[in-house]
Every structure is written in structure tokens, then in C-alpha cells.
Enzyme design. Structure first.
Site, PDB file in Angstrom:
ATOM      1  NE  ARG A 130      27.865  31.969 -27.828  1.00 39.24           N
ATOM      2  CZ  ARG A 130      27.757  31.601 -29.375  1.00 39.24           C
ATOM      3  NH1 ARG A 130      28.336  32.879 -29.989  1.00 39.24           N
ATOM      4  NH2 ARG A 130      27.468  30.697 -29.981  1.00 39.24           N
TER       5      ARG A 130
ATOM      6  CB  SER B 240      31.188  30.064 -31.039  1.00 37.98           C
ATOM      7  OG  SER B 240      30.923  30.033 -32.203  1.00 37.98           O
ATOM      8  CG  HIS B 241      31.560  33.566 -33.727  1.00 38.50           C
ATOM      9  ND1 HIS B 241      30.312  32.828 -33.724  1.00 38.50           N
ATOM     10  CD2 HIS B 241      30.923  35.048 -33.862  1.00 38.50           C
ATOM     11  CE1 HIS B 241      29.164  33.752 -33.628  1.00 38.50           C
ATOM     12  NE2 HIS B 241      29.488  34.902 -33.672  1.00 38.50           N
TER      13      HIS B 241
ATOM     14  CE  LYS C 195      27.971  26.907 -30.454  1.00 35.25           C
ATOM     15  NZ  LYS C 195      28.922  26.933 -31.721  1.00 35.25           N
TER      16      LYS C 195
ATOM     17  CG  ASP D 229      33.957  29.142 -35.780  1.00 37.12           C
ATOM     18  OD1 ASP D 229      34.335  28.088 -36.131  1.00 37.12           O
ATOM     19  OD2 ASP D 229      33.091  29.388 -35.115  1.00 37.12           O
TER      20      ASP D 229
ATOM     21  CG  ASP E 185      33.009  26.713 -31.728  1.00 36.80           C
ATOM     22  OD1 ASP E 185      32.945  27.445 -32.898  1.00 36.80           O
ATOM     23  OD2 ASP E 185      31.908  26.132 -31.783  1.00 36.80           O
TER      24      ASP E 185
ATOM     25  CG  ASP F  94      30.546  26.049 -34.664  1.00 30.42           C
ATOM     26  OD1 ASP F  94      31.228  26.949 -35.171  1.00 30.42           O
ATOM     27  OD2 ASP F  94      29.807  26.145 -34.078  1.00 30.42           O
ATOM     28  NE  ARG F  95      31.032  31.252 -37.339  1.00 36.66           N
ATOM     29  CZ  ARG F  95      31.037  32.472 -37.358  1.00 36.66           C
ATOM     30  NH1 ARG F  95      30.246  33.275 -37.849  1.00 36.66           N
ATOM     31  NH2 ARG F  95      32.062  33.329 -37.010  1.00 36.66           N
TER      32      ARG F  95
ATOM     33  CD  GLU G  46      23.684  29.529 -39.875  1.00 41.66           C
ATOM     34  OE1 GLU G  46      22.744  30.229 -39.531  1.00 41.66           O
ATOM     35  OE2 GLU G  46      24.389  29.092 -39.199  1.00 41.66           O
TER      36      GLU G  46
ATOM     37  CB  SER H  92      27.689  32.808 -40.288  1.00 37.74           C
ATOM     38  OG  SER H  92      27.200  31.460 -39.986  1.00 37.74           O
TER      39      SER H  92
ATOM     40  CG  HIS I 180      27.377  27.763 -38.542  1.00 39.07           C
ATOM     41  ND1 HIS I 180      27.760  26.555 -37.305  1.00 39.07           N
ATOM     42  CD2 HIS I 180      27.103  28.873 -37.892  1.00 39.07           C
ATOM     43  CE1 HIS I 180      28.162  27.615 -36.607  1.00 39.07           C
ATOM     44  NE2 HIS I 180      27.851  28.769 -36.591  1.00 39.07           N
TER      45      HIS I 180
END
Length: 465
Positions: free
Chosen positions: A24, A113-114, A123, A248, A250, A252-253, A332, A334, A336
Site C-alpha cells: 500500500r 481499503s479505508h 491485497k 469501508d 472496499d 471488508d469492514r 477485529e 476495526s 473486520h
């Protein structure tokens, strides 16, 4: 861009973009199309080293920089003899899902992502497992040389979103009662799935910022920041909705707001998943969570008959631990959320949303009521403090040494300092030049004392909280 010649040396890449569990960086600064080309070539060699044969799935989120990075990545793969299945602009979990349904040797999601819009990244998965740690560093080493291939790979397009939604709906089943839901996609890639998914779930949905726009014109798509949930909270209250759900960039959260507009942080969302899965599949199973989570979470897991396991933050690291312990779920702070029971073992906020709705619909209680018995701790959200990449890990190591003189310190990931009636955490982010702090205690006054103690020490180290 060209594929290079035998024995040639590739231009040096910024090693700092090769992080613990992804690649990233800032587009056109340290993350360039040349970097994408080199990563594509290197990934082809990495797959060959590991005996993986077959095409690579390539997806991307909706950031404007994704098109050029995708073209370079595909060139790197195909000029190295690897075929590509291009699944287009999709949320990251859809790329993960595709690895279980397409004949692929691995996959790459191009996503920031975020992170802010100027960032992007990659990823990577070998087979269905996320590449991280030493695997990422091996990939970096393989970018240094250009090795020609005997053939040029092919590229074919594959549309997978409809099939993905079909699968999620089939696994979730019909909701036991109708629900009113506000959905905030933050203009991220989740916007490409949300309306189809929630309409088929049969909920009465109100959509916020569900137009795909990778410049994120309304608010930044990071549901761990309370300011980013302001519109969601206001709409839930105005509409009298049962809950609000945010994704978020993408998807995934997951972020969750209860019927009162109160934020339900990731550790409390995981309590709901844990209680559900332990009630349905039996007690004694491990439930994995990261070091940032509230003490209320292990209490609730034990009360539900599970075994709490604290582990390192990071989607790749959590997934590995979940597979190692055969845990049904993990999560998580966050947002996830990982599902091995009933799904494929990766983090997916859209499937997580559907599963949360199923849990809520089956209960004759509001969302806040499902968590009413959980002990109340006063806590901060994740606090992010700027700290150069070259200093952040040494600061954490020094914190562990310093606070261990008077307190127990858990060093599974960073330094979680136990004060008896509360705790404080300082850990180094694996994706940004920041330290992540979090504090929790039985009372606000005690939290303030713990926070002041740890932040005072950080200031002595030249870090300004």
C-alpha cells in the site's frame, strides 16, 4: 511499459510499501504503474515457486487510480506467462469469494481499503490464503529481476457479483421478521452490491451514498471514525430504523449503529456473532479477537460457553489464527469480521451485514437490547497518532519495557498495559505511519488517569497524541 529481457534488473521499488499484510502506498509517489508491473511479474514467479498453476483473479475497487494499476498489473502477470481472470470493479470480499468459485491459483485485489483517496494498494492471495509477512517480503525480493516467460498469458472477463449475492442470500435464508435498515456505502465499492443484496434480503432499506465514486465526495469511508457515521446516525434516528450499517471503502469492514443511533463497535458486534454461533454449534469453541477489543468481549464469550483468544491485529494474521485453531468466527475492533462457520473463512462486511440482520430478525428485541447485559466499560475509539514508520515499532518496544516495570503488559501485538481496573494500548499500525492508541476503564475518571499516564510518556518520546 515492456516486459524486459532475460537477466535484466527491474527498477528499484520503495520497500516501505511492502507491509505486513498487503502492499500500500500513495499513487504516483511510491505506488506507481511500474510498481504494479513489477508486482505482477513477481507474483507470477511466487506462484511458480509454490507450485501453483492456473490463472490469477484480478479485481479492483472504485478508486480512479485503479484502472492504470490494473492495466500494469495484468501486463506483469501475462508477460510472465500467467492467465488472468478479470472480475472488474468489485468489493474486496467478492475477490476473496471468487477464489472459491473460479479455477484460480491466486488472486489480487487492487484497493486502498479505508485509506484516503490518494492511496491504493494490493491485497494478494496464494490459493485462497492471504499473502503476508515473510511472503510479502519474498515478493519484494522477486521484483528485483525480470525473467522472461515462454508464453504470454490470456485475459478473460468474468462477472461474479450476481453469483456472489445469490450465494449470500442462500446462506442467510429468509429473515424471520421485516427490518428497517439504513445503509451507508460511503461511495465505496460496496455500492456495487448493496442495493441488490439488501433488496433481496427483503429489508426496508434507506441508502446513503450508495453511488460508486472512488473520490469519496461525501465522507471518508472508514466506519471506525465517529465523524464518518454522523449521517448514518442522523438518518437512523429520523427514520426510526432498526439499525444502521456502514461499509469501508472496499467493504471488508462493517460499522453498525443501533436503533438509538448509538455506535456498536466491532468488539460488541463480534459478541452478537459469537453468541449466535456458540448457541447453534456448541460450546467450547475458540473465538478470536484482536488486541484492541474491550474486556467486555472475552467476558461475553466465556458467558456464552466459548474460549476467548486474543491475537494480533491484521486481517491476514487473524485469518491464519482462525484456520489454525479451527475457530468458527473471529473479528477485529476495526470491523473486520471473519466467518469460517457457514462461509469461507475470510472477512466480508456484506455477508456479515446479512448475518447480523438474520440474528436480529430472529430475536424479539431491539439491537441495543441484545447487548443490554454486557458489562459497561468506558472506552475510547481507536486513536491514531502520527509517527514515522522508522520510529513507530521502537516506540512500542520502549513502551512495553517502560510500563512493565509497574504493570502487566500483554505484548501479543503492541503493548496492552493492564492497570487492574482498566487498560491502555499502544501499537504500531501495519498500514500507515501512525501509532494506534485505545483506553478502557470502569469509569471515565479512571480512563482519563490511564490515558494521561500513557500519553505523558509518549510526549516524552517526542510523540504528540
Amino acid at each position: 511499459m515492456s516486459s524486459g529481457t532475460s537477466g535484466s534488473v527491474a527498477p528499484a521499488l520503495a520497500q516501505g510499501i511492502f507491509r505486513q499484510y498487503d502492499i500500500r502506498g500513495i499513487v504516483d509517489a511510491d505506488l506507481t504503474t511500474e510498481a504494479a508491473l513489477a508486482v505482477g511479474r513477481a507474483f507470477a514467479r511466487l506462484l511458480a515457486e509454490q507450485g501453483r498453476v492456473g490463472p490469477v483473479v484480478v479485481g479492483r475497487d472504485n478508486r480512479p487510480s485503479g484502472d492504470a494499476l490494473r492495466a500494469a498489473m495484468v501486463e506483469g502477470l501475462t508477460t510472465s506467462g500467467v492467465d488472468v481472470i478479470d472480475i472488474g470493479v468489485v468489493p474486496t470480499p467478492v475477490m476473496y469469494w471468487s477464489l472459491h468459485h473460479l479455477p484460480a491459483a491466486g488472486g489480487i485485489q487492487i484497493t486502498g481499503s479505508h485509506n484516503p483517496p490518494e492511496y491504493n494498494g494490493f491485497k494478494l492471495c496464494v490459493g485462497t490464503a492471504s499473502l503476508h509477512g515473510a511472503g510479502i517480503q519474498r515478493l519484494y525480493a522477486l521484483t528485483r529481476d525480470v525473467v522472461p516467460a515462454e508464453r504470454v498469458g490470456t485475459v478473460r472477463q468474468e462477472v461474479v457479483i450476481d453469483r456472489y449475492v445469490d450465494d449470500v442470500i442462500a446462506r442467510t435464508g429468509r429473515l424471520a421478521r421485516p427490518l428497517r435498515v439504513v445503509v451507508d456505502c460511503g461511495n465505496g465499492a460496496g455500492a456495487l452490491v448493496a442495493e441488490q443484496l439488501f433488496s433481496r434480503l427483503g429489508v426496508q432499506a434507506t441508502y446513503l451514498f450508495c453511488e460508486s465514486d472512488g473520490t469519496f465526495p461525501n465522507h471518508h469511508p472508514d466506519p471506525t471514525v465517529p465523524e464518518n457515521l454522523r449521517d448514518l446516525i442522523a438518518t437512523v434516528r429520523r427514520e426510526g430504523a432498526d439499525l444502521g450499517i456502514a461499509f469501508d471503502g472496499d467493504a471488508d469492514r462493517i460499522g453498525v449503529v443501533d436503533e438509538h443511533g448509538g455506535i456498536v463497535w466491532g468488539d460488541h458486534v463480534l459478541i452478537l456473532y459469537a453468541r449466535d454461533v456458540l448457541a447453534r454449534t456448541g460450546a467450547g469453541q475458540p473465538i478470536i479477537f484482536d488486541v484492541k477489543c474491550s474486556q467486555a468481549l472475552p467476558w461475553a464469550i466465556e458467558q456464552a460457553g466459548g474460549t476467548p483468544v486474543m491475537w494480533k491485529t491484521g486481517h491476514s494474521l487473524i485469518k491464519d489464527k482462525m484456520h489454525e485453531l479451527r475457530a468458527p468466527i473471529a473479528g477485529e475492533m476495526s470491523g473486520h469480521m471473519f466467518f469460517q462457520e457457514g462461509f469461507y473463512g475470510h472477512d466480508d462486511a456484506m455477508y456479515g451485514a446479512a448475518r447480523l440482520l438474520r440474528i436480529l430478525a430472529a430475536e424479539n428485541a431491539p439491537l441495543s437490547g441484545l447487548l443490554a447485559d454486557v458489562p459497561h466499560f468506558v472506552s475510547t475509539p481507536e486513536l491514531r497518532v502520527d509517527c514515522p514508520d522508522e520510529r513507530k515499532f521502537e516506540i512500542v518496544a520502549a513502551a512495553a519495557e517502560h510500563f512493565a516495570r509497574e504493570h502487566e503488559v500483554i505484548e501479543v501485538d503492541g503493548a496492552r498495559v493492564l492497570y487492574g481496573d482498566g487498560w491502555g494500548l499502544v501499537r504500531a499500525s501495519n498500514t500507515q505511519p501512525i501509532l494506534v492508541l485505545r483506553f478502557e476503564a470502569l469509569t471515565q475518571a479512571r480512563l482519563d488517569e490511564i490515558r494521561a499516564d500513557m500519553e505523558s510518556w509518549l510526549r516524552e518520546q517526542g510523540v504528540t497524541p
